[in-house]
Design a protein around this motif. Structure first.
Motif, PDB file in Angstrom:
ATOM      1  N   ILE A  11      27.802  68.060 -52.206  1.00  0.00           N
ATOM      2  CA  ILE A  11      27.002  67.609 -53.346  1.00  0.00           C
ATOM      3  C   ILE A  11      26.105  66.456 -52.921  1.00  0.00           C
ATOM      4  CG2 ILE A  11      27.118  66.545 -55.635  1.00  0.00           C
ATOM      5  CD1 ILE A  11      29.712  68.108 -56.088  1.00  0.00           C
ATOM      6  N   ALA A  12      26.649  65.574 -52.090  1.00  0.00           N
ATOM      7  CA  ALA A  12      25.861  64.432 -51.615  1.00  0.00           C
ATOM      8  C   ALA A  12      24.631  64.888 -50.853  1.00  0.00           C
ATOM      9  CB  ALA A  12      26.731  63.528 -50.736  1.00  0.00           C
ATOM     10  N   ALA A  13      24.794  65.912 -50.017  1.00  0.00           N
ATOM     11  CA  ALA A  13      23.648  66.431 -49.255  1.00  0.00           C
ATOM     12  C   ALA A  13      22.598  67.021 -50.190  1.00  0.00           C
ATOM     13  CB  ALA A  13      24.119  67.473 -48.252  1.00  0.00           C
ATOM     14  N   LEU A  14      23.043  67.756 -51.201  1.00  0.00           N
ATOM     15  CA  LEU A  14      22.105  68.324 -52.164  1.00  0.00           C
ATOM     16  C   LEU A  14      21.360  67.228 -52.913  1.00  0.00           C
ATOM     17  CD1 LEU A  14      24.343  71.195 -53.610  1.00  0.00           C
ATOM     18  CD2 LEU A  14      22.301  71.491 -52.192  1.00  0.00           C
ATOM     19  N   ARG A  43      19.221  71.671 -54.600  1.00  0.00           N
ATOM     20  CA  ARG A  43      20.003  71.111 -55.702  1.00  0.00           C
ATOM     21  C   ARG A  43      19.780  71.887 -56.997  1.00  0.00           C
ATOM     22  NH1 ARG A  43      19.718  68.121 -60.186  1.00  0.00           N
ATOM     23  NH2 ARG A  43      21.363  66.565 -60.613  1.00  0.00           N
ATOM     24  N   ASP A  44      18.525  72.157 -57.339  1.00  0.00           N
ATOM     25  CA  ASP A  44      18.250  72.852 -58.596  1.00  0.00           C
ATOM     26  C   ASP A  44      18.847  74.258 -58.589  1.00  0.00           C
ATOM     27  OD1 ASP A  44      16.972  70.702 -59.644  1.00  0.00           O
ATOM     28  OD2 ASP A  44      14.941  71.498 -59.444  1.00  0.00           O
ATOM     29  N   ALA A  45      18.748  74.936 -57.444  1.00  0.00           N
ATOM     30  CA  ALA A  45      19.253  76.305 -57.371  1.00  0.00           C
ATOM     31  C   ALA A  45      20.761  76.366 -57.522  1.00  0.00           C
ATOM     32  CB  ALA A  45      18.837  76.940 -56.046  1.00  0.00           C
ATOM     33  N   LEU A  46      21.467  75.309 -57.109  1.00  0.00           N
ATOM     34  CA  LEU A  46      22.929  75.316 -57.128  1.00  0.00           C
ATOM     35  C   LEU A  46      23.523  74.477 -58.253  1.00  0.00           C
ATOM     36  CD1 LEU A  46      23.540  75.136 -53.284  1.00  0.00           C
ATOM     37  CD2 LEU A  46      23.855  77.121 -54.777  1.00  0.00           C
ATOM     38  N   SER A  47      22.677  73.950 -59.143  1.00  0.00           N
ATOM     39  CA  SER A  47      23.175  73.150 -60.264  1.00  0.00           C
ATOM     40  C   SER A  47      23.504  74.025 -61.464  1.00  0.00           C
ATOM     41  CB  SER A  47      22.134  72.097 -60.672  1.00  0.00           C
ATOM     42  OG  SER A  47      21.993  71.098 -59.679  1.00  0.00           O
ATOM     43  N   ILE A  48      24.371  73.494 -62.328  1.00  0.00           N
ATOM     44  CA  ILE A  48      24.708  74.158 -63.585  1.00  0.00           C
ATOM     45  C   ILE A  48      24.637  73.126 -64.703  1.00  0.00           C
ATOM     46  CG2 ILE A  48      26.244  75.825 -62.481  1.00  0.00           C
ATOM     47  CD1 ILE A  48      28.587  74.071 -63.619  1.00  0.00           C
ATOM     48  N   TRP A  49      24.557  73.608 -65.939  1.00  0.00           N
ATOM     49  CA  TRP A  49      24.761  72.734 -67.092  1.00  0.00           C
ATOM     50  C   TRP A  49      26.262  72.654 -67.309  1.00  0.00           C
ATOM     51  CZ3 TRP A  49      21.206  69.686 -69.011  1.00  0.00           C
ATOM     52  CH2 TRP A  49      19.857  70.011 -68.814  1.00  0.00           C
ATOM     53  N   ASN A  50      26.836  71.473 -67.014  1.00  0.00           N
ATOM     54  CA  ASN A  50      28.282  71.331 -67.098  1.00  0.00           C
ATOM     55  C   ASN A  50      28.723  70.976 -68.524  1.00  0.00           C
ATOM     56  OD1 ASN A  50      27.870  68.518 -67.418  1.00  0.00           O
ATOM     57  ND2 ASN A  50      28.000  68.164 -65.209  1.00  0.00           N
ATOM     58  N   PRO A  78      25.017  69.803 -59.530  1.00  0.00           N
ATOM     59  CA  PRO A  78      25.948  70.628 -58.750  1.00  0.00           C
ATOM     60  C   PRO A  78      27.372  70.136 -58.918  1.00  0.00           C
ATOM     61  CG  PRO A  78      24.754  69.118 -57.310  1.00  0.00           C
ATOM     62  CD  PRO A  78      24.168  68.952 -58.676  1.00  0.00           C
ATOM     63  N   GLU A  79      28.342  71.018 -58.735  1.00  0.00           N
ATOM     64  CA  GLU A  79      29.748  70.636 -58.808  1.00  0.00           C
ATOM     65  C   GLU A  79      30.523  71.351 -57.717  1.00  0.00           C
ATOM     66  OE1 GLU A  79      31.465  71.868 -62.503  1.00  0.00           O
ATOM     67  OE2 GLU A  79      31.453  73.975 -61.955  1.00  0.00           O
ATOM     68  N   LYS A 126      30.442  77.398 -50.033  1.00  0.00           N
ATOM     69  CA  LYS A 126      31.325  76.441 -50.699  1.00  0.00           C
ATOM     70  C   LYS A 126      30.588  75.147 -50.929  1.00  0.00           C
ATOM     71  CE  LYS A 126      35.986  74.491 -50.367  1.00  0.00           C
ATOM     72  NZ  LYS A 126      37.202  74.380 -49.518  1.00  0.00           N
ATOM     73  N   ILE A 127      30.597  74.642 -52.164  1.00  0.00           N
ATOM     74  CA  ILE A 127      29.974  73.371 -52.485  1.00  0.00           C
ATOM     75  C   ILE A 127      31.091  72.325 -52.576  1.00  0.00           C
ATOM     76  CG2 ILE A 127      28.512  72.117 -54.115  1.00  0.00           C
ATOM     77  CD1 ILE A 127      27.436  74.838 -55.031  1.00  0.00           C
ATOM     78  N   THR A 128      31.032  71.323 -51.693  1.00  0.00           N
ATOM     79  CA  THR A 128      32.078  70.313 -51.608  1.00  0.00           C
ATOM     80  C   THR A 128      31.570  68.984 -52.155  1.00  0.00           C
ATOM     81  OG1 THR A 128      31.420  69.684 -49.369  1.00  0.00           O
ATOM     82  CG2 THR A 128      33.037  71.453 -49.585  1.00  0.00           C
ATOM     83  N   LYS A 129      32.479  67.991 -52.235  1.00  0.00           N
ATOM     84  CA  LYS A 129      32.101  66.661 -52.719  1.00  0.00           C
ATOM     85  C   LYS A 129      31.089  66.007 -51.777  1.00  0.00           C
ATOM     86  CE  LYS A 129      36.050  65.235 -55.480  1.00  0.00           C
ATOM     87  NZ  LYS A 129      37.149  64.250 -55.634  1.00  0.00           N
TER      88      LYS A 129
END
Length: 372
Positions: free
Chosen positions: A266-269, A333-340, A347-348, A369-372
């Motif tokens: 997530i930090a990289a994104l 980031r936008d491609a892998l983000s969601i409305w949480n 991203p999460e 895999k999207i990590t912290k």
């Protein structure tokens, strides 16, 4: 634009048509010689001499052919009196180009309210536009009767669909030798359609919608929620007639995928990095053409229910026979983000499946895999 957006849905080998052949071509149907039916809603009048209909385009493109025309029927009326003439013309021809579909034309007897919306109940030759809804997505009027009569001739039939909405055409798709969907191709659409039929232009469009099998199958869309199966009937296949992103070519392509590291933080994104899927696309056929490489994701873990498929990146490349090109499809980031659940777009930690398709045909799948 009209050349690039035409979508070839079926071709049993009848296309492309050879321009040098002295064919007897029958051009039949309500969208064969109707310029304003190639345009969208709220279209102003065109100047005299502007625009090319399908009939004119075919006559210009196939100069060695004997091209003849019959209307058959109008867009919306149930009058079948012209079908016999069309059937006779089909029987006397080597090939039929059947131009069907819908219309948003405001120049065929429609009446309009003060705000410009069409008044339903008047003599409309529109089936699409503001205030012109329909309860049935089959072709309107007597068009199915016209198509059946043309098929009875036994001659090869290339169906060209011009419309502003997807129609349910299972019988037409089955009985046609080729199907080309042009939606509203604009004033020069007749030239573009004729060039695609001859092979002078590459059919390279991909469906921006899913085409249903019947009205009762609706809603039909490619990105339904994973928890809600929108197409499950006991008496119908669990697929659209033609899916979102689908489109055929006159050539063939081979796509080889080289995926990067199967995880990103997530930090990289948040710092502007992206996951890159690298594809090498090769034209393995004998003619030049466009390949449309599409990258989809499916979220399979996380805090919310995701869609069964989400288009996140695509690229269209033109290749000569034997030519190869590298395409990079990026998930940022936008491609892998969601409305949480906090209504934040971010991203999460999660896992997503990756799918690469070329013009609607799956060529690769992987995971990220999207990590912290």
């Amino acid at each position: 634009i009209a050349r690039q957006s035409a979508v070839l849905l079926k071709n049993n080998g009848v296309l492309p048509l050879k321009k040098e052949k002295k064919l007897r071509i029958a051009v039949i149907g309500p969208n064969a010689d109707a310029l304003y039916q190639q345009l969208g809603d709220y279209t102003p009048p065109l100047r005299d001499g502007v625009g090319v209909t399908v009939l004119d385009g075919i006559r210009n493109e196939f100069k060695n052919a004997d091209v003849r025309y019959a209307l058959g029927c109008t867009i919306c009326d149930d009058d079948t009196s012209g079908i016999a003439e069309a059937e006779k013309l089909a029987e006397e021809s080597d090939l039929v180009i059947l131009a069907l579909g819908g219309s948003s034309s405001r120049f065929a007897g429609a009446e309009f309210d003060t705000n410009g919306a069409a008044i339903v109940g008047t003599k409309l030759q529109m089936d699409c536009g503001e205030g012109v809804d329909t309860s049935d997505v089959r072709l309107p009027g007597a068009q199915n009767e016209l198509a059946n009569a043309v098929f009875e001739s036994g001659k090869p039939v290339v169906t060209v669909l011009i419309s502003g909405r997807p129609h349910a055409i299972p019988e037409i798709a089955e009985k046609s030798d080729a199907v080309l969907w042009s939606f509203y191709p604009g004033p020069w659409g007749g030239t573009a359609i004729a060039e695609v039929l001859s092979g002078a232009a590459d059919p390279c469009g991909c469906l921006p919608v899913s085409v249903p099998r019947t009205t009762g199958q609706l809603p039909v869309y490619y990105n339904a929620r994973a928890s809600y199966d929108v197409m499950r009937y006991r008496d119908l296949e669990n697929t659209p007639l033609y899916p979102f992103g689908f489109g055929l070519h006159y050539t063939t392509f081979k796509t080889t995928v080289k995926d990067g590291t199967p995880e990103i933080s997530i930090a990289a994104l948040e710092n502007g990095k992206a996951h890159t899927v690298t594809c090498e696309v090769e034209n393995t056929g004998s003619t030049a053409g466009h390949a449309t490489v599409q990258l989809y994701i499916q979220g399979v873990s996380g805090t919310i229910v995701r869609r069964v498929r989400e288009l996140k990146a695509f690229e269209k490349v033109y290749l000569q026979p034997g030519e190869k090109k590298t395409v990079e499809l990026k998930l940022d980031r936008d491609a892998l983000s969601i409305w949480n659940r906090k209504m934040q777009f971010a991203p999460e930690e999660s896992k997503v499946e990756l799918y690469v398709e070329e013009s609607g045909s799956k060529v690769w799948n992987g995971a990220l895999k999207i990590t912290k």
